[in-house]
Design a protein around this motif. Sequence first.
Motif, PDB file in Angstrom:
ATOM      1  N   CYS A  28       7.070 -11.876   6.933  1.00 17.67           N
ATOM      2  CA  CYS A  28       6.747 -11.008   5.995  1.00 17.67           C
ATOM      3  C   CYS A  28       5.476 -10.076   6.188  1.00 17.67           C
ATOM      4  N   LEU A  29       4.602 -10.240   7.130  1.00 15.12           N
ATOM      5  CA  LEU A  29       3.576  -9.437   7.699  1.00 15.12           C
ATOM      6  C   LEU A  29       4.029  -8.397   8.323  1.00 15.12           C
ATOM      7  N   ARG A  30       5.229  -8.409   9.327  1.00 14.70           N
ATOM      8  CA  ARG A  30       5.996  -7.418   9.966  1.00 14.70           C
ATOM      9  C   ARG A  30       6.461  -6.621   9.030  1.00 14.70           C
ATOM     10  N   SER A  31       7.177  -7.192   7.937  1.00 12.97           N
ATOM     11  CA  SER A  31       7.782  -6.039   7.069  1.00 12.97           C
ATOM     12  C   SER A  31       6.788  -5.190   6.124  1.00 12.97           C
ATOM     13  N   ILE A  32       5.441  -5.853   5.825  1.00 13.25           N
ATOM     14  CA  ILE A  32       4.464  -5.228   5.215  1.00 13.25           C
ATOM     15  C   ILE A  32       3.876  -4.282   5.950  1.00 13.25           C
ATOM     16  N   ARG A  33       3.753  -4.398   7.216  1.00  9.48           N
ATOM     17  CA  ARG A  33       3.196  -3.445   8.186  1.00  9.48           C
ATOM     18  C   ARG A  33       4.265  -2.442   8.397  1.00  9.48           C
ATOM     19  N   ARG A  34       5.246  -2.537   8.362  1.00  8.94           N
ATOM     20  CA  ARG A  34       6.489  -1.619   8.720  1.00  8.94           C
ATOM     21  C   ARG A  34       6.349  -0.783   7.302  1.00  8.94           C
ATOM     22  N   ALA A  35       6.408  -1.232   6.044  1.00  8.22           N
ATOM     23  CA  ALA A  35       6.204  -0.647   4.852  1.00  8.22           C
ATOM     24  C   ALA A  35       5.150   0.416   4.788  1.00  8.22           C
ATOM     25  N   LEU A  36       4.180  -0.114   5.180  1.00  5.80           N
ATOM     26  CA  LEU A  36       2.733   0.535   5.176  1.00  5.80           C
ATOM     27  C   LEU A  36       2.854   1.751   6.075  1.00  5.80           C
ATOM     28  N   MET A  37       3.456   1.429   7.316  1.00  3.89           N
ATOM     29  CA  MET A  37       3.510   2.474   8.483  1.00  3.89           C
ATOM     30  C   MET A  37       4.339   3.830   7.690  1.00  3.89           C
ATOM     31  N   ILE A  38       5.543   3.411   7.067  1.00  5.00           N
ATOM     32  CA  ILE A  38       6.560   4.435   6.482  1.00  5.00           C
ATOM     33  C   ILE A  38       5.628   5.019   5.280  1.00  5.00           C
ATOM     34  N   GLU A  39       5.145   4.457   4.466  1.00  4.86           N
ATOM     35  CA  GLU A  39       4.538   4.959   3.528  1.00  4.86           C
ATOM     36  C   GLU A  39       3.255   5.795   3.896  1.00  4.86           C
ATOM     37  N   SER A  40       2.635   5.620   5.068  1.00  5.48           N
ATOM     38  CA  SER A  40       1.543   6.663   5.413  1.00  5.48           C
ATOM     39  C   SER A  40       2.396   7.752   6.055  1.00  5.48           C
ATOM     40  N   LEU A  41       3.464   7.644   6.614  1.00  8.22           N
ATOM     41  CA  LEU A  41       4.023   8.794   7.214  1.00  8.22           C
ATOM     42  C   LEU A  41       4.493   9.682   6.207  1.00  8.22           C
ATOM     43  N   ILE A  42       5.268   9.109   5.134  1.00 14.53           N
ATOM     44  CA  ILE A  42       5.558   9.704   3.802  1.00 14.53           C
ATOM     45  C   ILE A  42       4.442  10.634   3.278  1.00 14.53           C
ATOM     46  N   GLU A  43       3.366   9.999   3.363  1.00 21.50           N
ATOM     47  CA  GLU A  43       2.174  10.714   2.920  1.00 21.50           C
ATOM     48  C   GLU A  43       1.494  12.000   3.454  1.00 21.50           C
ATOM     49  N   GLU A  44       1.505  11.523   4.736  1.00 20.36           N
ATOM     50  CA  GLU A  44       1.291  12.753   5.699  1.00 20.36           C
ATOM     51  C   GLU A  44       2.395  13.851   5.656  1.00 20.36           C
ATOM     52  N   ARG A  45       3.686  13.447   5.493  1.00 17.83           N
ATOM     53  CA  ARG A  45       4.787  14.463   5.227  1.00 17.83           C
ATOM     54  C   ARG A  45       4.362  15.244   3.851  1.00 17.83           C
ATOM     55  N   LYS A  46       4.144  14.702   3.008  1.00 19.43           N
ATOM     56  CA  LYS A  46       3.803  15.210   1.603  1.00 19.43           C
ATOM     57  C   LYS A  46       2.661  16.388   1.859  1.00 19.43           C
ATOM     58  N   GLN A  47       1.907  15.643   2.658  1.00 13.05           N
ATOM     59  CA  GLN A  47       0.529  16.754   2.656  1.00 13.05           C
ATOM     60  C   GLN A  47       0.952  18.130   3.544  1.00 13.05           C
ATOM     61  N   ALA A  48       2.068  17.935   4.652  1.00 10.25           N
ATOM     62  CA  ALA A  48       2.194  18.785   5.458  1.00 10.25           C
ATOM     63  C   ALA A  48       3.407  19.942   4.613  1.00 10.25           C
ATOM     64  N   ARG A  49       3.977  19.156   3.843  1.00 12.64           N
ATOM     65  CA  ARG A  49       4.927  20.084   3.000  1.00 12.64           C
ATOM     66  C   ARG A  49       3.963  20.879   2.108  1.00 12.64           C
ATOM     67  N   ALA A  50       2.960  20.340   1.351  1.00 16.77           N
ATOM     68  CA  ALA A  50       1.964  21.139   0.568  1.00 16.77           C
ATOM     69  C   ALA A  50       1.337  22.228   1.075  1.00 16.77           C
ATOM     70  N   ALA A  51       1.105  21.840   2.382  1.00 18.70           N
ATOM     71  CA  ALA A  51       0.319  23.149   3.149  1.00 18.70           C
ATOM     72  C   ALA A  51       1.361  23.959   3.749  1.00 18.70           C
ATOM     73  N   LYS A  52       2.635  23.604   3.663  1.00 19.81           N
ATOM     74  CA  LYS A  52       3.604  24.453   4.178  1.00 19.81           C
ATOM     75  C   LYS A  52       3.972  24.429   5.456  1.00 19.81           C
TER      76      LYS A  52
END
Length: 83
Positions: A28-52
Amino acid sequence: MDSRVLPGYDGTRGSERTGRGASIPGRCLRSIRRALMIESLIEERKQARAAKNWARADEIRRILAEKKVILQDAGSTTTWKIE
């Protein structure tokens, strides 16, 4: 970790309960860590897109694709699933 944090967890290692190597909470912890890593990268991608910053946004998409994560953009929302 105790049953207040993870209902049904009795404090023993998974191998003590099941005779197998990895504990259920460990998986469960590994799954949670993986999901958090994915969400973190998606948030960074969202910011990169907003900054073009399309190069960084594309790079993050490639990183996630290597990890078998498929992104779907719909307007300002990004959803993901594991291939």
